[in-house]
Design a protein around this motif. Structure first.
Motif, short mmCIF file in Angstrom:
data_model
loop_
_atom_site.label_atom_id
_atom_site.label_comp_id
_atom_site.label_asym_id
_atom_site.label_seq_id
_atom_site.Cartn_x
_atom_site.Cartn_y
_atom_site.Cartn_z
N ASN A 174 0.87 -1.31 0.04
CA ASN A 174 0.16 -0.19 -0.04
C ASN A 174 0.82 1.51 0.10
OD1 ASN A 174 -2.40 -1.32 0.11
ND2 ASN A 174 -2.13 -1.55 2.32
N GLN A 175 0.37 2.28 -0.58
CA GLN A 175 1.01 3.63 -0.71
C GLN A 175 1.16 4.00 0.57
OE1 GLN A 175 -0.08 6.05 -3.78
NE2 GLN A 175 1.61 7.60 -3.61
N TYR A 176 2.23 4.54 1.20
CA TYR A 176 2.50 5.33 2.39
C TYR A 176 2.37 4.44 3.69
CZ TYR A 176 1.70 9.39 -0.80
OH TYR A 176 1.69 10.18 -1.73
N PHE A 177 1.15 3.79 3.76
CA PHE A 177 0.90 2.94 4.92
C PHE A 177 0.97 1.48 4.68
CE2 PHE A 177 -1.63 6.87 4.60
CZ PHE A 177 -0.99 7.99 5.43
N ASN A 178 2.18 0.96 4.92
CA ASN A 178 2.38 -0.32 4.52
C ASN A 178 3.36 -0.97 5.79
OD1 ASN A 178 5.23 0.61 3.90
ND2 ASN A 178 4.26 1.42 2.02
N ASP A 179 4.25 -1.96 5.51
CA ASP A 179 4.92 -2.86 6.32
C ASP A 179 6.21 -2.24 6.52
OD1 ASP A 179 2.90 -4.80 6.59
OD2 ASP A 179 3.85 -6.22 5.20
N LEU A 180 6.40 -1.29 5.82
CA LEU A 180 7.78 -0.28 6.05
C LEU A 180 7.44 0.69 7.09
CD1 LEU A 180 8.98 0.22 2.62
CD2 LEU A 180 10.17 -1.39 4.08
N THR A 181 5.92 1.33 7.24
CA THR A 181 5.95 2.14 8.04
C THR A 181 5.23 2.02 9.21
OG1 THR A 181 3.89 2.91 6.69
CG2 THR A 181 6.12 3.87 5.90
N ILE A 182 3.95 1.30 9.27
CA ILE A 182 2.89 1.19 10.16
C ILE A 182 3.46 0.29 11.39
CG2 ILE A 182 0.75 0.28 10.80
CD1 ILE A 182 0.99 3.18 9.41
N PRO A 183 4.26 -0.74 11.09
CA PRO A 183 4.51 -1.59 12.27
C PRO A 183 5.28 -0.85 13.24
CG PRO A 183 4.60 -2.90 10.20
CD PRO A 183 4.39 -1.31 9.92
N ARG A 184 6.25 0.11 12.94
CA ARG A 184 6.90 0.77 13.78
C ARG A 184 6.49 1.39 14.94
NH1 ARG A 184 11.74 3.31 14.59
NH2 ARG A 184 11.55 5.13 15.62
N PHE A 185 5.19 1.66 14.80
CA PHE A 185 4.40 2.47 15.86
C PHE A 185 3.53 1.40 16.90
CE2 PHE A 185 4.19 5.20 12.14
CZ PHE A 185 5.08 6.39 12.51
N ASN A 186 3.45 -0.01 16.35
CA ASN A 186 2.77 -0.88 17.36
C ASN A 186 1.58 -0.63 17.91
OD1 ASN A 186 3.41 -3.45 18.63
ND2 ASN A 186 4.21 -2.83 20.27
N GLY A 187 0.82 0.14 17.27
CA GLY A 187 -0.69 0.51 17.90
C GLY A 187 -0.67 1.68 18.74
N LYS A 188 0.64 2.54 18.66
CA LYS A 188 0.51 3.61 19.82
C LYS A 188 0.02 4.80 18.89
CE LYS A 188 4.57 2.16 22.18
NZ LYS A 188 6.22 2.22 22.65
N PRO A 189 -0.63 5.66 19.76
CA PRO A 189 -1.13 6.96 19.17
C PRO A 189 0.15 7.65 18.41
CG PRO A 189 -2.06 6.76 21.16
CD PRO A 189 -0.89 5.81 21.13
N LEU A 190 -0.22 8.09 17.31
CA LEU A 190 0.72 8.93 16.66
C LEU A 190 0.36 10.33 16.10
CD1 LEU A 190 0.62 8.74 13.19
CD2 LEU A 190 0.97 6.48 13.73
N ASN A 191 1.35 11.18 15.80
CA ASN A 191 0.89 12.56 15.39
C ASN A 191 1.27 12.69 13.88
OD1 ASN A 191 0.17 13.35 17.71
ND2 ASN A 191 1.96 14.25 18.12
N PHE A 192 0.76 13.05 12.95
CA PHE A 192 0.70 12.68 11.55
C PHE A 192 0.58 14.25 11.00
CE2 PHE A 192 -1.43 12.16 7.18
CZ PHE A 192 -0.50 11.54 6.76
N LEU A 193 1.71 14.47 9.94
CA LEU A 193 1.49 15.92 9.35
C LEU A 193 1.74 15.54 7.68
CD1 LEU A 193 3.77 18.76 10.01
CD2 LEU A 193 3.63 18.14 7.71
N ASP A 194 0.82 16.13 6.95
CA ASP A 194 0.60 15.72 5.66
C ASP A 194 0.71 16.85 4.62
OD1 ASP A 194 -0.44 14.84 3.08
OD2 ASP A 194 -2.14 13.88 3.88
N GLY A 195 1.89 17.01 4.10
CA GLY A 195 2.31 18.06 3.03
C GLY A 195 1.69 17.78 1.83
#
Length: 362
Positions: A174-195
């Motif tokens: 998937n673009q942007y939100f995939n196995d490279l990025t999402i597992p790092r947060f382990n379900g914790k709340p995150l702050n997201f900035l979209d340019g």
């Protein structure tokens, strides 16, 4: 040794004045190609459309394939379709089946008419890539996995006319939100900035796969901004919609708006917008994920986020196809800001559009 070592200087047959050509496609790019031909004294015999919707475009005849004579099919045929939706290898095969004998690829014509065509995302003279082999090899060696290295290799060869089949390739992630990025947060709340938030769709996708504490959505195009605020409000997403652009400094810049996803900062733009830096806007607030799709301004935005990246080490997903130099310039810039990041490259649409550079902190 990799395929970069085998690239030879690129040669193409220049279309000269007084020659006659056909242009395959009547969309924005096809019309621009025709106008560039006319400005160079090249006769446009006509446009080709598989199923013509009109008999003329720009005062030039539009014909279907079965209306062309053998003489027509022997003339240079310029591929005038250049987007993320229609793979170029399929267009070439279609033209060949129809009997076209002299197919001119977009990069071939761009090489001789770049002044008339102007900025066209990654499109460039293939010899520009060859002149930066040292930079490309540097990026190749910095990528973390073989998928990324193969991706870079094939993109370069595709844009050089050596791997036309790559036009149809799309990575399964998937673009942007995939196995490279999402597992790092382990379900914790995150702050997201979209340019370059466009219609807020990226936040909606992220909200579906992760726990979003808050989000800042930057979109300077007024039409896009209106649609984004409606979508965010309708879906009750945790996003702050911000009608300004991002850059490496506070300023007032010209903007070419009203083009949906393609709205961009442009010196010739008729609209004025305000830009801010991520560092100034956040003023030390923590951000966990930065996504950038800002139509060629990614490098400037990253420069304006240097302090934020150094301090908070967010995951970064940056579009890497808006300029031909993005292939090496963006990896080098992130490495220069913080050399601890692991770098990846993934292909998400046809024709090497929606190529994304992922930077994941250790």
């Amino acid at each position: 040794m990799n395929l970069f070592d085998n690239l030879l200087p690129y040669h193409f047959t220049k279309i000269s004045a007084q020659q006659s050509v056909w242009v395959f496609g009547v969309g924005t790019f096809g019309r621009s190609v025709a106008q560039a031909c006319l400005s160079r004294g090249i006769e446009v015999k006509g446009f080709i459309q598989t199923e013509p919707a009109a008999s003329h475009c720009l005062g030039i005849q539009v014909r279907s394939w079965n209306e062309l004579s053998r003489a027509d099919l022997s003339m240079p045929l310029i591929i005038g379709i250049f987007n993320r939706d229609t793979p170029l290898d399929g267009l070439v095969k279609l033209a060949q089946r129809a009997g076209a004998e002299n197919i001119v690829m977009p990069w071939d014509f761009y090489t001789q008419a770049k002044n008339e065509l102007g900025w066209r995302f990654w499109l460039s003279d293939p010899n520009l890539l060859r002149s930066h082999m040292t930079d490309l090899k540097w990026a190749y060696d910095r990528f973390e996995d073989q998928i990324s290295r193969t991706c870079l290799e094939r993109v370069v060869n595709f844009r050089s006319g050596l791997d036309i089949e790559y036009a149809s390739y799309i990575d399964q992630d998937n673009q942007y939100f995939n196995d490279l990025t999402i597992p790092r947060f382990n379900g914790k709340p995150l702050n997201f900035l979209d340019g370059g938030a466009f219609d807020g769709g990226s936040l909606k996708m992220l909200h579906g796969v992760s726990n979003v504490r808050q989000a800042w959505l930057f979109e300077p195009d007024s039409d896009n901004y209106i649609e984004m605020t409606k979508a965010v409000g309708k879906d009750n997403l945790p996003g702050y919609c911000i009608p300004v652009g991002l850059s490496d400094r506070y300023g007032l810049l010209n903007f070419n708006g009203g083009h949906g996803e393609s709205a961009r900062i442009d010196e010739q733009g008729a609209i004025g917008i305000t830009t801010v830096t991520i560092d100034d806007f956040l003023s030390g607030q923590k951000v966990d994920f930065i996504k950038l799709d800002v139509e060629g301004f990614e490098a400037s935005v990253l420069k304006g986020a240097r302090a934020t990246i150094t301090k908070h080490k967010p995951v970064i997903a940056a579009s890497c196809y808006h300029n031909p130099t993005d292939l090496w310039a963006l990896p080098h810039l992130i490495h220069q800001i913080d050399n601890s990041y692991r770098l990846y490259l993934r292909q998400h649409e046809f024709n090497s559009f929606d190529l994304v550079l992922y930077a994941v902190p250790e």
